[in-house]
Scaffold this active site. Structure first.
Site, mmCIF file in Angstrom:
data_model
loop_
_atom_site.group_PDB
_atom_site.id
_atom_site.type_symbol
_atom_site.label_atom_id
_atom_site.label_comp_id
_atom_site.label_asym_id
_atom_site.label_seq_id
_atom_site.Cartn_x
_atom_site.Cartn_y
_atom_site.Cartn_z
ATOM 1 N N LYS A 1 -9.012 0.452 9.887
ATOM 2 C CA LYS A 1 -9.032 0.681 11.602
ATOM 3 C C LYS A 1 -9.690 1.749 11.212
ATOM 4 O O LYS A 1 -9.833 2.018 12.771
ATOM 5 C CB LYS A 1 -7.366 1.347 11.174
ATOM 6 C CG LYS A 1 -6.108 0.006 10.006
ATOM 7 C CD LYS A 1 -5.197 0.279 10.288
ATOM 8 C CE LYS A 1 -4.855 1.411 9.564
ATOM 9 N NZ LYS A 1 -4.956 1.372 7.583
ATOM 10 N N ARG B 1 4.032 3.225 10.692
ATOM 11 C CA ARG B 1 3.727 2.227 10.190
ATOM 12 C C ARG B 1 5.070 1.523 9.220
ATOM 13 O O ARG B 1 5.224 1.455 7.883
ATOM 14 C CB ARG B 1 3.076 3.142 8.771
ATOM 15 C CG ARG B 1 2.433 2.884 8.506
ATOM 16 C CD ARG B 1 1.060 4.450 6.825
ATOM 17 N NE ARG B 1 0.177 4.333 6.543
ATOM 18 C CZ ARG B 1 -0.263 4.961 7.101
ATOM 19 N NH1 ARG B 1 -1.512 5.183 7.837
ATOM 20 N NH2 ARG B 1 -1.622 4.314 5.920
ATOM 21 N N ARG C 1 -15.227 4.044 -0.743
ATOM 22 C CA ARG C 1 -14.432 4.297 0.699
ATOM 23 C C ARG C 1 -15.171 6.188 -0.025
ATOM 24 O O ARG C 1 -14.646 6.537 -0.906
ATOM 25 C CB ARG C 1 -14.009 4.707 1.379
ATOM 26 C CG ARG C 1 -13.242 5.650 2.162
ATOM 27 C CD ARG C 1 -11.808 5.077 3.217
ATOM 28 N NE ARG C 1 -10.900 5.117 2.538
ATOM 29 C CZ ARG C 1 -9.835 4.983 3.106
ATOM 30 N NH1 ARG C 1 -9.659 4.814 4.365
ATOM 31 N NH2 ARG C 1 -8.543 5.262 2.721
ATOM 32 N N ARG D 1 -11.588 10.207 -1.099
ATOM 33 C CA ARG D 1 -10.193 10.360 -0.762
ATOM 34 C C ARG D 1 -9.183 10.746 -2.000
ATOM 35 O O ARG D 1 -9.343 9.737 -2.604
ATOM 36 C CB ARG D 1 -9.439 10.064 -0.058
ATOM 37 C CG ARG D 1 -9.732 10.203 1.505
ATOM 38 C CD ARG D 1 -8.864 9.776 2.412
ATOM 39 N NE ARG D 1 -8.199 8.863 2.185
ATOM 40 C CZ ARG D 1 -7.424 8.590 3.628
ATOM 41 N NH1 ARG D 1 -8.002 7.727 3.647
ATOM 42 N NH2 ARG D 1 -6.285 7.548 3.190
ATOM 43 N N ARG E 1 -0.096 2.117 -2.956
ATOM 44 C CA ARG E 1 -0.631 1.952 -1.134
ATOM 45 C C ARG E 1 -0.935 0.631 -0.780
ATOM 46 O O ARG E 1 -0.072 -0.007 0.307
ATOM 47 C CB ARG E 1 -1.385 2.881 -0.329
ATOM 48 C CG ARG E 1 -1.579 3.872 -1.325
ATOM 49 C CD ARG E 1 -2.654 4.946 -0.912
ATOM 50 N NE ARG E 1 -3.398 4.865 0.310
ATOM 51 C CZ ARG E 1 -4.512 5.123 0.745
ATOM 52 N NH1 ARG E 1 -5.910 5.125 -0.576
ATOM 53 N NH2 ARG E 1 -5.089 4.959 2.365
#
Ligand code: ADP
Ligand code: AMP
Length: 220
Positions: free
Chosen positions: A13, A88, A127, A163, A174
């Site tokens: 996203k 969300r 990531r 992160r 998550r």
């Protein structure tokens, strides 16, 4: 244009949002980025949000909605926006609809980025975010096929970091949170008649092109 991107964490996203927003000259509004900026700035909102983010849980609806309301009321968002990471939950989606209706606006399109869970885990485990320009990249996918990991940003040369919530345990949680609380938005927006799903696997530029093919009719 008023657009929402939905999809699991790691669907791409943020990656797509920056390109689509540039193509359409609208602001990209990422609730995750706003929360992280508040965490780094040590604000009261940041301190509160961090407790939830570190565990991979969602920040409570009332806090998130108040923050988004303030952001959408800013001048640059009055003519359009691209939301990344919001809504969300179904209550967030319902409030967004009411909020826009108060202003005489509505969403044009909700783009669902479709990627399977194995790919999402591969993407999240690699990531990295640039400490300098904030762009996301991937330690392996962006090695140009050399297989070596990349530790500096390909855009600005800044230092990359992982992160905290991309650690394996948190990623798993998550994804559960996504299935339980966010995935119901897909049928919510399908019922509203504004949902379009696109295959979000393959090269980044091809996915941007697929997204733009859906969005162009709204720009005329
Ligand atoms: P989201 O915002 O949905 O959580 P990101 O845009 O941060 O996802 O992307 C997650 C990871 O996947 C990042 O490391 C990013 O570089 C990588 N990525 C994004 N799009 C693709 C793609 N099409 N192919 C491979 N990796 C991708
Ligand atoms: P993201 O950058 O979109 O992956 O978001 C990172 C984290 O910020 C999430 O795991 C949540 O803790 C929090 N967050 C971001 N957007 C929302 C939202 N719309 N509602 C609740 N929490 C959110």
């Amino acid at each position: 244009m008023r657009i929402v991107l939905v999809g699991p964490p790691g669907a791409g996203k943020g990656t797509q949002a920056q390109f689509i927003a540039t193509h359409l000259s609208i602001p990209k509004i990422s609730t995750g980025d706003i929360f992280r900026a508040n965490v780094s700035g040590g604000t009261e909102l940041g301190l509160l949000a961090k407790q939830y983010m570190d565990k991979g849980d969602l920040v409570p609806d009332e806090v998130t909605i108040a923050m988004v309301r303030d952001r959408l009321a800013e001048e640059d968002a009055r003519k359009g926006f691209l939301l990344d990471g919001f809504p969300r939950t179904v209550p967030q989606a319902e409030t967004l609809k009411e909020m826009l209706a108060e202003w005489g606006d509505k969403l044009d399109l909700v783009l669902e980025l479709i990627v399977d869970e194995d790919e999402v885990v591969r993407r999240l485990s690699g990531r990295r975010t640039c400490a300098q320009c904030g762009r996301v990249s991937h330690v392996v996918f962006e090695s140009g096929g050399s297989g070596k990991t990349v530790d500096v940003c390909g855009y600005c040369g800044g230092q990359l970091f992982q992160r905290d919530d991309d650690k394996e345990e948190t990623v798993r949680h998550r994804l559960e949170v996504y299935t339980e609380q966010t995935a119901p938005l897909v049928s919510f927006y399908a019922n509203e008649g504004i949902l379009v799903g696109i295959d979000a696997t393959g090269p980044v530029e091809e996915i941007t092109e697929r997204a733009m093919a859906e969005l162009r009719p709204f720009t005329k």
